[in-house]
Motif scaffolding. Sequence first.
Motif, PDB file in Angstrom:
ATOM      1  N   ASN A   1      -1.824  -4.005 -10.198  1.00  0.00           N
ATOM      2  CA  ASN A   1      -2.632  -3.114  -9.352  1.00  0.00           C
ATOM      3  C   ASN A   1      -3.240  -2.001 -10.192  1.00  0.00           C
ATOM      4  O   ASN A   1      -2.655  -1.589 -11.190  1.00  0.00           O
TER       5      ASN A   1
ATOM      6  N   ASP B   1       1.505   8.557   0.487  1.00  0.00           N
ATOM      7  CA  ASP B   1       1.873   9.794  -0.198  1.00  0.00           C
ATOM      8  C   ASP B   1       2.897  10.575   0.638  1.00  0.00           C
ATOM      9  O   ASP B   1       3.062  10.341   1.841  1.00  0.00           O
TER      10      ASP B   1
ATOM     11  N   ARG C   1       0.887  -1.171   0.000  1.00  0.00           N
ATOM     12  CA  ARG C   1       0.000   0.000   0.000  1.00  0.00           C
ATOM     13  C   ARG C   1       0.921   1.216   0.000  1.00  0.00           C
ATOM     14  O   ARG C   1       1.732   1.367   0.914  1.00  0.00           O
TER      15      ARG C   1
ATOM     16  N   HIS D   1       4.116   3.863  -7.280  1.00  0.00           N
ATOM     17  CA  HIS D   1       2.711   3.487  -7.513  1.00  0.00           C
ATOM     18  C   HIS D   1       2.342   3.570  -8.987  1.00  0.00           C
ATOM     19  O   HIS D   1       1.350   3.000  -9.403  1.00  0.00           O
ATOM     20  N   LYS D   2       3.159   4.279  -9.783  1.00  0.00           N
ATOM     21  CA  LYS D   2       2.890   4.387 -11.221  1.00  0.00           C
ATOM     22  C   LYS D   2       3.899   3.581 -12.051  1.00  0.00           C
ATOM     23  O   LYS D   2       3.961   3.735 -13.271  1.00  0.00           O
TER      24      LYS D   2
ATOM     25  N   GLU E   1      -3.673   4.482  -9.136  1.00  0.00           N
ATOM     26  CA  GLU E   1      -4.260   5.400  -8.159  1.00  0.00           C
ATOM     27  C   GLU E   1      -3.454   6.693  -8.180  1.00  0.00           C
ATOM     28  O   GLU E   1      -2.357   6.734  -8.734  1.00  0.00           O
ATOM     29  N   SER E   2      -4.023   7.724  -7.560  1.00  0.00           N
ATOM     30  CA  SER E   2      -3.343   9.003  -7.615  1.00  0.00           C
ATOM     31  C   SER E   2      -2.767   9.360  -6.242  1.00  0.00           C
ATOM     32  O   SER E   2      -3.452   9.266  -5.217  1.00  0.00           O
TER      33      SER E   2
END
Length: 321
Positions: free
Chosen positions: A273, A39, A36, A264-265, A276-277
């Motif tokens: 997955n 940020d 997970r 995450h990107k 998400e931003s």
Amino acid sequence: MSALLLDIQPGDEVIIPSYTFVTSASAFVLRGATIRFADSYPLHPNMDPEHVASLITERTKAILVMHYAGVACDMDKIMDLATQHGIAIIEDAAQCIDSYYKQKPLGSIGQLASFSFHDTKNIISGEGGLLVVNDQELTAKSEILWEKGTNRSAFMRGEISKYSWVDLGSSFLPSEMTAAFLWTQLEKLEYIQSARVYRWNRYLSGLQGLHERGAIYIPSIPDYATNNGHTFYFLCRSETERGQLIDHLKSNHISAYFHYLGLHKSPYFLKHNPLESLPNAESIEGRLLRLPLYVELSDQDQDRVIQSVESFYTKHESIAS
Ligand SMILES: *Cc1c(COP(=O)(O)O)cnc(C)c1O
């Protein structure tokens, strides 16, 4: 080693900042964990404890904290979350040698911490690292793990008459050549750190004016943290402007680099997955720029870097007005 020591299993969730190096995540992905991503703060790469709190579930087994540029995360808030929910804390202290959070050395706060001696770090051995075990229950197991899953360390101390395969493990030991190289670096720790901090402070005073004019943003060191001079970086106003600044510096024979691409990107993560931003990590990814900083850098060369950054903004501003 941290993932093995904490017995991370498929289905376990681990919270990791998106703005970090890939190995912060891959160590746990190799054990089957679900990642997970947390940020950053809006104007600092470190992870935002409030966002971390919102990611905690019954399956959260560990939180990995990465102290960017050797500057501490807000550890009291993160340790409170850990105690409240019974979650392990691992510090990715790769950049943190000789840096502190409220007088505590980074790497001594979570149950486990790892330092890097890769040649991009303050203290180097080409490749290499250090695992810090701050939890007595994990000490014996860690000794077995790094000796290929055997109890050879106990054998070498004369505690047992033969050694055998007793647990999971691998070959995590450095060679003696690597250790010898590292030793001399550690002997010079004080010299290396003070040279780096001197360079860092010189950049700060040289670029303070641009910061005050709003041309660049230099994150300040929080009161609870120290600075070990690992990286001097600032945030540009936009990704486009950063690109132009990099080109300008390059034309003056100065290499300046951006840093991580949000995990995450990443292509690998997105294979498994949904997208998400994480707006803050994305903004920092596009705007962060690091200037050359190494022990042998001279005042003269550093002045040239500072003047070159300044001349870019002066030119830019005269075109804009
Ligand atoms: C350098 C670095 C690593 C990787 O260290 P290695 O010694 O190459 O394994 C991991 N995390 C962070 C934050 C780093 O800066």
